[in-house]
Motif scaffolding. Structure first.
Motif, mmCIF file in Angstrom:
data_model
loop_
_atom_site.group_PDB
_atom_site.id
_atom_site.type_symbol
_atom_site.label_atom_id
_atom_site.label_comp_id
_atom_site.label_asym_id
_atom_site.label_seq_id
_atom_site.Cartn_x
_atom_site.Cartn_y
_atom_site.Cartn_z
ATOM 1 N N LEU A 107 -17.429 -1.755 -8.258
ATOM 2 C CA LEU A 107 -16.627 -1.110 -6.883
ATOM 3 C C LEU A 107 -16.083 0.238 -6.989
ATOM 4 C CD1 LEU A 107 -14.988 -4.485 -6.500
ATOM 5 C CD2 LEU A 107 -17.094 -3.615 -5.224
ATOM 6 N N GLN A 108 -16.476 1.078 -8.091
ATOM 7 C CA GLN A 108 -15.958 2.221 -8.048
ATOM 8 C C GLN A 108 -15.731 3.207 -6.909
ATOM 9 O OE1 GLN A 108 -13.818 3.897 -10.157
ATOM 10 N NE2 GLN A 108 -13.934 2.394 -11.650
ATOM 11 N N VAL A 109 -16.825 3.010 -5.947
ATOM 12 C CA VAL A 109 -16.787 3.958 -5.006
ATOM 13 C C VAL A 109 -16.800 3.015 -3.778
ATOM 14 C CG1 VAL A 109 -18.093 5.952 -5.546
ATOM 15 C CG2 VAL A 109 -19.308 4.254 -5.291
ATOM 16 N N ARG A 110 -17.143 2.160 -3.665
ATOM 17 C CA ARG A 110 -16.987 0.980 -2.470
ATOM 18 C C ARG A 110 -15.569 0.748 -2.118
ATOM 19 N NH1 ARG A 110 -21.449 -1.977 -0.889
ATOM 20 N NH2 ARG A 110 -20.693 -1.870 1.493
ATOM 21 N N ASN A 111 -15.252 0.595 -0.833
ATOM 22 C CA ASN A 111 -14.064 -0.096 -0.743
ATOM 23 C C ASN A 111 -14.388 -1.537 -0.164
ATOM 24 O OD1 ASN A 111 -12.396 2.441 -0.873
ATOM 25 N ND2 ASN A 111 -13.199 2.896 1.168
ATOM 26 N N ILE A 112 -13.293 -2.154 -0.095
ATOM 27 C CA ILE A 112 -13.577 -3.618 0.576
ATOM 28 C C ILE A 112 -12.287 -3.522 1.653
ATOM 29 C CG2 ILE A 112 -12.782 -6.238 0.274
ATOM 30 C CD1 ILE A 112 -13.303 -5.611 -2.658
ATOM 31 N N VAL A 113 -12.975 -3.978 2.906
ATOM 32 C CA VAL A 113 -12.237 -3.832 4.068
ATOM 33 C C VAL A 113 -12.004 -5.095 4.716
ATOM 34 C CG1 VAL A 113 -12.053 -2.768 6.412
ATOM 35 C CG2 VAL A 113 -13.263 -1.474 4.496
ATOM 36 N N LEU A 114 -10.920 -5.524 4.973
ATOM 37 C CA LEU A 114 -10.505 -6.739 5.514
ATOM 38 C C LEU A 114 -10.076 -6.654 6.674
ATOM 39 C CD1 LEU A 114 -8.631 -8.328 2.575
ATOM 40 C CD2 LEU A 114 -10.887 -8.488 3.053
ATOM 41 N N ILE A 115 -11.028 -7.477 7.855
ATOM 42 C CA ILE A 115 -10.692 -7.602 9.276
ATOM 43 C C ILE A 115 -10.354 -8.937 9.644
ATOM 44 C CG2 ILE A 115 -12.011 -5.500 9.834
ATOM 45 C CD1 ILE A 115 -14.197 -7.150 10.712
ATOM 46 N N GLY A 116 -9.686 -9.182 10.838
ATOM 47 C CA GLY A 116 -9.548 -10.625 11.277
ATOM 48 C C GLY A 116 -8.235 -10.403 12.197
ATOM 49 N N MET A 117 -8.103 -11.831 12.768
ATOM 50 C CA MET A 117 -6.618 -11.789 13.728
ATOM 51 C C MET A 117 -5.479 -11.413 12.824
ATOM 52 S SD MET A 117 -7.635 -12.470 16.943
ATOM 53 C CE MET A 117 -6.097 -13.410 17.482
ATOM 54 N N PRO A 118 -4.401 -11.437 13.494
ATOM 55 C CA PRO A 118 -3.177 -11.335 12.830
ATOM 56 C C PRO A 118 -2.758 -12.838 12.465
ATOM 57 C CG PRO A 118 -2.986 -10.278 15.143
ATOM 58 C CD PRO A 118 -4.651 -10.811 14.672
ATOM 59 N N SER A 119 -2.378 -12.938 11.226
ATOM 60 C CA SER A 119 -1.965 -14.156 10.392
ATOM 61 C C SER A 119 -3.260 -14.689 9.588
ATOM 62 C CB SER A 119 -1.368 -15.190 11.260
ATOM 63 O OG SER A 119 -2.413 -15.867 12.220
ATOM 64 N N SER B 215 -8.308 9.585 9.401
ATOM 65 C CA SER B 215 -7.831 10.067 8.502
ATOM 66 C C SER B 215 -8.003 9.670 7.028
ATOM 67 C CB SER B 215 -6.325 10.361 8.679
ATOM 68 O OG SER B 215 -5.596 9.418 8.257
ATOM 69 N N MET B 216 -8.283 8.525 6.739
ATOM 70 C CA MET B 216 -8.206 7.984 5.353
ATOM 71 C C MET B 216 -9.639 8.513 4.601
ATOM 72 S SD MET B 216 -7.203 4.102 6.239
ATOM 73 C CE MET B 216 -8.324 3.285 5.313
ATOM 74 N N ASP B 217 -9.402 8.942 3.536
ATOM 75 C CA ASP B 217 -10.468 9.458 2.570
ATOM 76 C C ASP B 217 -10.243 8.725 1.206
ATOM 77 O OD1 ASP B 217 -12.698 10.587 1.680
ATOM 78 O OD2 ASP B 217 -11.537 12.569 1.124
ATOM 79 N N CYS B 218 -10.922 7.491 1.324
ATOM 80 C CA CYS B 218 -10.447 6.779 0.119
ATOM 81 C C CYS B 218 -11.709 6.132 -0.640
ATOM 82 C CB CYS B 218 -9.370 5.976 0.179
ATOM 83 S SG CYS B 218 -9.679 4.754 1.307
ATOM 84 N N SER B 219 -11.579 5.735 -1.897
ATOM 85 C CA SER B 219 -12.738 4.745 -2.597
ATOM 86 C C SER B 219 -12.137 3.890 -3.481
ATOM 87 C CB SER B 219 -13.875 5.525 -3.202
ATOM 88 O OG SER B 219 -13.101 6.480 -4.040
ATOM 89 N N ASN B 220 -12.823 2.807 -3.917
ATOM 90 C CA ASN B 220 -11.974 1.916 -4.873
ATOM 91 C C ASN B 220 -10.724 1.397 -4.500
ATOM 92 O OD1 ASN B 220 -12.324 0.476 -7.421
ATOM 93 N ND2 ASN B 220 -10.653 1.983 -8.225
ATOM 94 N N THR B 221 -11.145 1.119 -3.106
ATOM 95 C CA THR B 221 -9.758 0.560 -2.233
ATOM 96 C C THR B 221 -9.943 -0.642 -1.464
ATOM 97 O OG1 THR B 221 -8.909 3.084 -2.209
ATOM 98 C CG2 THR B 221 -7.871 1.220 -0.779
ATOM 99 N N VAL B 222 -8.861 -1.295 -1.708
ATOM 100 C CA VAL B 222 -8.965 -2.772 -0.793
ATOM 101 C C VAL B 222 -8.051 -2.406 0.542
ATOM 102 C CG1 VAL B 222 -8.348 -4.941 -0.274
ATOM 103 C CG2 VAL B 222 -9.146 -4.293 -2.639
ATOM 104 N N ILE B 223 -8.700 -2.353 1.813
ATOM 105 C CA ILE B 223 -8.062 -1.763 3.022
ATOM 106 C C ILE B 223 -7.804 -3.194 3.857
ATOM 107 C CG2 ILE B 223 -8.276 -0.398 4.958
ATOM 108 C CD1 ILE B 223 -10.187 1.271 3.293
ATOM 109 N N ALA B 224 -6.499 -3.470 4.132
ATOM 110 C CA ALA B 224 -6.263 -4.465 4.911
ATOM 111 C C ALA B 224 -5.918 -3.805 6.535
ATOM 112 C CB ALA B 224 -4.783 -5.260 4.340
ATOM 113 N N THR B 225 -6.711 -4.314 7.316
ATOM 114 C CA THR B 225 -6.436 -3.437 8.596
ATOM 115 C C THR B 225 -5.749 -4.495 9.513
ATOM 116 O OG1 THR B 225 -8.350 -4.666 9.653
ATOM 117 C CG2 THR B 225 -8.988 -2.380 8.379
ATOM 118 N N GLY B 226 -5.031 -3.674 10.651
ATOM 119 C CA GLY B 226 -4.749 -4.385 11.661
ATOM 120 C C GLY B 226 -5.798 -5.101 12.576
#
Length: 176
Positions: free
Chosen positions: A6-18, A73-84
């Motif tokens: 996972l060094q370069v890949r991010n994990i992006v979480l999407i979904g409804m609030p809650s 503006s985000m430039d990241c890797s190896n990051t878990v991203i929790a989105t709105g």
């Protein structure tokens, strides 16, 4: 265990609030030795005010522009991203997140949203005038499904179950 893959890949979480994106996201990051970004917190930090304040003063359309700008503006890797929950309204934002990330949709049923979401008026949920929670649910679900690389049904899950299911999905995706 998974970090090398996972060094370069991010994990992006999407979904409804809650759905548990922020709560599960930070624990996944800790478990996998990854960085963590909550895009709602990123927006609040950049704007110097709470999400609800932005929505109340700027309106929904301006908020969505601010959200998309923050994501781009985000430039990241190896990051878990929790989105709105509203991130899926921004096509460019979602394309940016998908470029270097595995997008996981934490699906919950509308009944689960009602059970979990208690502070709708102060939570910073993007609702246009006259729009109901059911309206945004019906509007967003097809968008979540469109952008998701993986969809997990978390309707009846505890946070621990959602965490376990998400880690298993990551493990399957990266073959470890």
């Amino acid at each position: 265990m998974y970090r090398k893959d996972l060094q370069v890949r991010n994990i992006v979480l999407i979904g409804m609030p809650s759905a548990g994106k922020s709560t599960v996201g930070v624990i996944i990051a800790k478990n996998l030795g990854m960085n963590f970004i909550d895009t709602d917190v990123l927006i609040q930090t950049r704007q110097g005010r709470l999400l609800q304040e932005i929505l109340d003063t700027e309106g929904t359309e301006s908020f969505l522009e601010i959200e998309e700008e923050a994501i781009l503006s985000m430039d990241c890797s190896n990051t878990v991203i929790a989105t709105g929950g509203s991130v899926v309204y921004g096509r460019k934002a979602m394309e940016h997140l998908k470029q270097n990330g595995l997008v996981i949709y934490l699906h919950i049923a509308m009944e689960t949203v009602y059970t979990r979401l208690r502070n709708l008026k102060t939570r910073g949920v993007v609702l246009s005038k006259g729009q109901t929670l059911e309206d945004i649910y019906r509007e967003r679900v097809p968008l979540y499904e469109k952008y998701a690389g993986i969809k997990l049904d978390c309707s009846n899950n505890s946070i621990e179950d959602t965490l376990e299911d998400t880690l298993e999905a990551v493990k399957r995706e990266f073959g470890r």
